[in-house]
Design a protein around this motif. Structure first.
Motif, PDB file in Angstrom:
ATOM      1  N   GLY A 234      37.033  38.935  44.743  1.00  0.00           N
ATOM      2  CA  GLY A 234      38.249  39.738  44.588  1.00  0.00           C
ATOM      3  C   GLY A 234      38.789  39.795  43.177  1.00  0.00           C
ATOM      4  N   THR A 235      37.895  39.880  42.178  1.00  0.00           N
ATOM      5  CA  THR A 235      38.352  40.010  40.790  1.00  0.00           C
ATOM      6  C   THR A 235      37.382  40.916  40.039  1.00  0.00           C
ATOM      7  N   LYS A 236      37.700  41.153  38.750  1.00  0.00           N
ATOM      8  CA  LYS A 236      36.766  41.918  37.920  1.00  0.00           C
ATOM      9  C   LYS A 236      36.417  41.058  36.711  1.00  0.00           C
ATOM     10  N   PHE A 237      35.153  40.810  36.509  1.00  0.00           N
ATOM     11  CA  PHE A 237      34.770  40.061  35.308  1.00  0.00           C
ATOM     12  C   PHE A 237      34.893  40.940  34.064  1.00  0.00           C
ATOM     13  N   ILE A 238      34.522  42.200  34.223  1.00  0.00           N
ATOM     14  CA  ILE A 238      34.505  43.103  33.064  1.00  0.00           C
ATOM     15  C   ILE A 238      35.400  44.290  33.392  1.00  0.00           C
ATOM     16  N   ASP A 239      36.673  44.239  32.938  1.00  0.00           N
ATOM     17  CA  ASP A 239      37.532  45.393  33.236  1.00  0.00           C
ATOM     18  C   ASP A 239      37.718  46.270  32.009  1.00  0.00           C
ATOM     19  N   SER A 240      38.050  47.526  32.274  1.00  0.00           N
ATOM     20  CA  SER A 240      38.041  48.519  31.200  1.00  0.00           C
ATOM     21  C   SER A 240      39.118  48.265  30.159  1.00  0.00           C
ATOM     22  N   GLU A 241      40.193  47.565  30.532  1.00  0.00           N
ATOM     23  CA  GLU A 241      41.251  47.313  29.548  1.00  0.00           C
ATOM     24  C   GLU A 241      40.910  46.165  28.615  1.00  0.00           C
ATOM     25  N   LYS A 242      40.473  45.068  29.211  1.00  0.00           N
ATOM     26  CA  LYS A 242      40.248  43.870  28.387  1.00  0.00           C
ATOM     27  C   LYS A 242      38.886  43.857  27.698  1.00  0.00           C
ATOM     28  N   LEU A 243      37.930  44.491  28.307  1.00  0.00           N
ATOM     29  CA  LEU A 243      36.581  44.511  27.716  1.00  0.00           C
ATOM     30  C   LEU A 243      36.060  45.945  27.717  1.00  0.00           C
TER      31      LEU A 243
END
Lengths: 227, 227
Positions: A173-182
């Motif tokens: 239930g998470t994102k390792f690589i999200d568009s904002e932070k990475l």
């Protein structure tokens, strides 16, 4: 010494990110091979003989040559079949390529796996490590791909992060690589996974999701039964 | 792109097994270089700029090319200066070379370091791991040297095990590589360390011993002060 035309066999498991690297490289090179699915709970005599040190997949068997360890296999493939080179030619570019490929193996993959298989404090610590490593990895992206305008060796090494980071993230239930932070790594995943040849090389998303979800549940259940 | 004749600098610390690998390779190749000793408790701006990812030595600076990670540096050196090749030519021999070099880094060095810095159960567990890994490494020795009749890439990678395993063993009153249990590795150390060029490349034994003894004492003191 094996010749290019000698038979190529690959021992693997469908879910493995490391096996996928090798399958993708063979596909990019246009090398025909026989794929042999291994059952890791009941390893075949061929696997045990071919990789007595680690007893793990992937193992590439080319004529009499037996090579294990995915990064070592990738270099073997690239040096044996020179068409569609994966490695750049210049020694410094090659060093940078090896540096980032090693970074992915040493720093990115282990904490992501730990996040999948744990919870609580241990999971939080691993998540922090994973995010820091992925942030550092962004620095290695100088163009659309790690290889520049076309995919190369580091992209294949990083294929372990592409749909696998999405699947593993979804399981917990998470994102390792999200568009904002990475943003750069995120774009890389989009570009990389939209290449037909790459897309076709992945195991089905739903099957991967179900399999990693079960793996997480098994690990946590084993942990609680030990407590 | 740096040319062979461009200036070569190496950032290192005298005690480091990883820096030693690079110094030995440069020596075997006959490459002149400027050695810059780093103080790891007070890292130089040059080190921090050159290796922003790990902030560790060794770092090789060749013209404008900056390379870190000892195994990556060794391949860079071998590909840039082709005289006295360290790597074999055949792709399969190269794969085997990379396999064992990686095995030394992944499986042998970490448990030996843990044995040095711990005691009790933790130390025993690491000792068992170290001995198993070294036993496996013996399989990689097919001749007098890992490289056959002359020293090559794996021998340089394994130089980390030569006098260092003796020094670290002496600090804790044991032998990592004894002639009875690991006869081939033991002979390898004798052969390897008797080559003049190799012998001259080691830091003085007594200084290494004193330094690792102090390192162990510092670690154990810090551990007890945390308890």
């Amino acid at each position: 010494m094996a010749k290019k035309e000698h038979k190529v066999r690959l021992l693997g498991t469908w879910r493995s990110r490391f096996v996928h690297r090798v399958r993708l490289a063979l596909k990019l090179k246009g090398i025909e091979y026989e794929y042999i699915e291994e059952d890791l709970k009941n390893k075949s005599p061929l696997l045990l003989e071919s990789n007595p040190v680690y007893k793990k997949v992937p193992v590439l068997i080319h004529g009499n040559n037996v090579v294990s360890e995915s990064m070592v296999i990738l270099e073997y493939i690239d040096e044996t079949w020179s068409e569609n080179p994966l490695m750049p030619q210049d020694p410094y570019d090659r060093a940078i390529t090896r540096f980032w490929s090693k970074f992915i193996d040493d720093k990115c993959l282990a904490p992501i796996r730990t996040v999948l298989l744990t919870d609580g404090e241990e999971q939080e610590k691993a998540m922090k490590e994973a995010k820091e490593a992925l942030k550092t990895l962004e620095r290695g992206l100088k163009g659309k791909f790690f290889g520049g305008e076309v995919i190369g060796f580091v992209d294949i090494a990083a294929s372990c992060l592409s749909i696998w980071s999405e699947v593993l993230g979804e399981v917990i239930g998470t994102k390792f690589i999200d568009s904002e932070k990475l943003p750069h790594l995120h774009s890389w995943i989009e570009e990389f996974t939209s290449i037909d040849l790459v897309k076709e090389s992945f195991p089905p998303y739903d099957k991967l999701f179900a399999s990693y979800k079960a793996l997480r549940e098994d690990h946590l259940a084993a942990k609680f039964s030990q407590n």
